[in-house]
Design an enzyme around this catalytic site. Sequence first.
Site, PDB file in Angstrom:
ATOM      1  CG  PHE A 105      -4.065   3.157 -11.198  1.00  0.00           C
ATOM      2  CD1 PHE A 105      -4.045   2.556  -9.954  1.00  0.00           C
ATOM      3  CD2 PHE A 105      -4.354   2.378 -12.303  1.00  0.00           C
ATOM      4  CE1 PHE A 105      -4.306   1.200  -9.810  1.00  0.00           C
ATOM      5  CE2 PHE A 105      -4.619   1.028 -12.171  1.00  0.00           C
ATOM      6  CZ  PHE A 105      -4.594   0.440 -10.913  1.00  0.00           C
ATOM      7  N   GLY A 107     -12.874  13.628  -4.286  1.00  0.00           N
ATOM      8  CA  GLY A 107     -13.103  12.229  -3.944  1.00  0.00           C
ATOM      9  C   GLY A 107     -11.873  11.422  -3.625  1.00  0.00           C
ATOM     10  CB  ALA A 108     -11.116   7.923  -4.435  1.00  0.00           C
ATOM     11  CB  ILE A 134      -4.151  -0.684  10.092  1.00  0.00           C
ATOM     12  CG1 ILE A 134      -2.730  -0.162   9.901  1.00  0.00           C
ATOM     13  CG2 ILE A 134      -4.582  -1.540   8.912  1.00  0.00           C
ATOM     14  CD1 ILE A 134      -2.562   0.809   8.739  1.00  0.00           C
ATOM     15  CE  LYS A 171      -9.268 -10.918   2.771  1.00  0.00           C
ATOM     16  NZ  LYS A 171     -10.281 -11.976   2.943  1.00  0.00           N
ATOM     17  CB  THR A 172      -9.135  -3.122   2.410  1.00  0.00           C
ATOM     18  OG1 THR A 172      -9.347  -2.533   3.702  1.00  0.00           O
ATOM     19  CG2 THR A 172     -10.350  -3.953   2.042  1.00  0.00           C
ATOM     20  CD  GLN A 204      -5.670   0.421  -2.094  1.00  0.00           C
ATOM     21  OE1 GLN A 204      -5.314   1.530  -2.480  1.00  0.00           O
ATOM     22  NE2 GLN A 204      -6.164  -0.481  -2.921  1.00  0.00           N
ATOM     23  N   GLY A 218      -3.434   8.178   5.002  1.00  0.00           N
ATOM     24  CA  GLY A 218      -3.532   7.608   3.675  1.00  0.00           C
ATOM     25  C   GLY A 218      -2.477   6.558   3.397  1.00  0.00           C
ATOM     26  CD  GLU A 247      -1.688   8.957  -4.409  1.00  0.00           C
ATOM     27  OE1 GLU A 247      -1.436   9.479  -5.510  1.00  0.00           O
ATOM     28  OE2 GLU A 247      -2.099   9.603  -3.426  1.00  0.00           O
TER      29      GLU A 247
END
Length: 728
Positions: free
Chosen positions: A234, A499-500, A618, A622-623, A627, A691, A694
Amino acid sequence: MDRIDARAKVTGTAKYSSDHNLPEMAYGYMVTSTIGKGQITSMDLSMARAAGGVIEIYTPDNRLSFPGTMPALGGVFAETRHPFADREVHYYGQVVALVVGETIEQARDAAALIKVTYVAQPPKSSFEDAKQNPADPPSIPGLPLGEVIEKPVGVDIEAALAASEIRVEETYDVPPRHHMMMEPHAAVAAWQAGELTIFSGTQGPAAHALEVATVLGVQPADVHVVSPYVGGAFGGKAFTWAPTLLAAAASRALGRPVKVVTSREQLFTVTGHRAASSQTFGLGADRDGRLKAIKHHTTSQSLVEDPGYRTTAKFYATPNVHIKLSITPDMNLPAATIMRAPGDEAGSFALESAMDELAVALGMDPIELRMTNYLQGTLIEGKPYSSKHLDECYQVGAERFGWSRRRAQPGTVIDGDWRIGMGMSTAILDSGRAPTAVRVTFRPNGTATVACATSDAGTGMWTIMALIGAGALNIPVNRIKPALGDSRLPLVGSNDMYGAVGSAATSTVTPAILVAAQEAVDELVQHATTAEGSPLFGATGVRYDGGRLVGAGTSVDFGELLTRTRTSEVGAQGTTAAADDSHAYASYAAHFCEVKVNRWTGEPRLSRFTTVVDAGAILNAKTARNQITGGVLFGLAAAMFEEGKVEGATGRISNANFADYVLPVNADTVPIDVHFLDYPDTRLSPTGARGIGELGTVGAAAAFANAVYNATGKRIRTLPITPDKLLT
């Protein structure tokens, strides 16, 4: 598609940072300060040194070596003061010693025997007091955070507000918040021949390696960060903190591996948090609901939380806007850092609450007010959006949720002991794409590796890399072996080293997978026609078709080809650039929330939540749904429960544990209705994805607060919304 890392995680075979145990490993335990400001006058280590199993104790009088300074963004969004730099105490919970023992129990028990004597001074730790005398934030080259934004330049925003027919001006407060990931910060460090290997949970392995190397005074190539699994982050694991630096420096000093694991209480002080903020919003509109002026002035502990820059400048159209951030400098509080949707979460709570208040003042439906002020391009630069279907999010969301059944008059829907209310809000989150590199490699065992120095902080990157790799090579997904979480995997420059973060990993990495896959196929075809032992040696017109090389009346699987040519691998690295700046890129959502508030106890409960999302293509529903659901719950947690409570007199965080720092559990939530519009954004990325990690948290707290108002008629402008605020 199910997460390909799911089985390893739920069966315990996935190794997180602290799961690594090396031969001759020692254990470090941090000792933290018990005052909020002052100086260490003495440290009695005699009892600790006499305790069994103690190897060494590091203090300001016996320092570890940290010759360098934190580089790049780490110098802005992390703690730049090194452990044991001097005897000064700057905040309660600051690391003042590290005990290294043969076992963790021996190190911990010895740490408890250290007697630290302080000369204490009154700390500046009350944000409520400090915000009365704010200051301008520092200017950071290359970062727009903290810059005053106004349109037109020199606008008299007070005059513009005064000239508006309808005006709303209120202040909204958001307390400090902590990351509370399941996996605490931990590091296992080992040196060999001048090179450091460190297992440390991180959102950006290459950035982590750069920061560790720079602070330790070694070359980045001599630091190898390994972090394939991250148990939540996070934003809290985007930069390098004391536990990792201590493990690395102690291991170098002792010549043996060292493990440092942060305790839950220590996480509240030594690894960053979301800063408190107080936002004053002024909205002016004509009687038709058209915004004439927006004033957004924020005071925050840190420029990391710059809500106006991140939210107000991109949500709604207005001819006059003034956005300003002030900070409360030199506070005796732990360092603030980025936290999921930094600035966006707090800013959207204030903005979307103020818009709801304006809708009430106008007697206007909240969706109609938002559509009246719909932005077709960016507010300040006037750039067109690459793709925007927020209007459809409103429409579809209202239909799915049953918004037409909402009663505008607050407190009029009652079900037994419960008052029922509905609220809604907008979510907008900038999207981006950084330069990156991916290597695709064919193996003799019939699998193909897709490798990149990115990270999976629980967001699903393992699965996305396998899914896109399988599509690009046209082979079953079980033949793709993703590789990530390693600083020595492919990367480009410094732009993708983080990165992420920023909800940009998927839009950054997936285009490079496509390029690398095509280049790897080209190399494979070349190999098939030129390698001795190949059944296609010397053939022309050879093509790749679903994992097989076809030509000259022959067909061979790439695994068999490499086996017959005695070749360990054939592959290629592909690189992609950042998105062009001719357009603005963002993801969008419309949130709809229903709450129940008990008439007698004031307890607010979530009863329904719908969100409709426009986030480009998308790639894996599922993921993606996971999120958005997680993001929504993250925002609702801020609305309902989360609050870091700082004692003003001492600077101590009084609820620094998993019991008193309240988080939502299963009983506090309901199934979240998530719907994706699924419009590919091919301007941003050839895969069309934007994205979402968030996005869900943006605006979620406001939707809850607006529903509470509709249920009770009470407008709560200070989070979290707890029963005591609804009973007074």
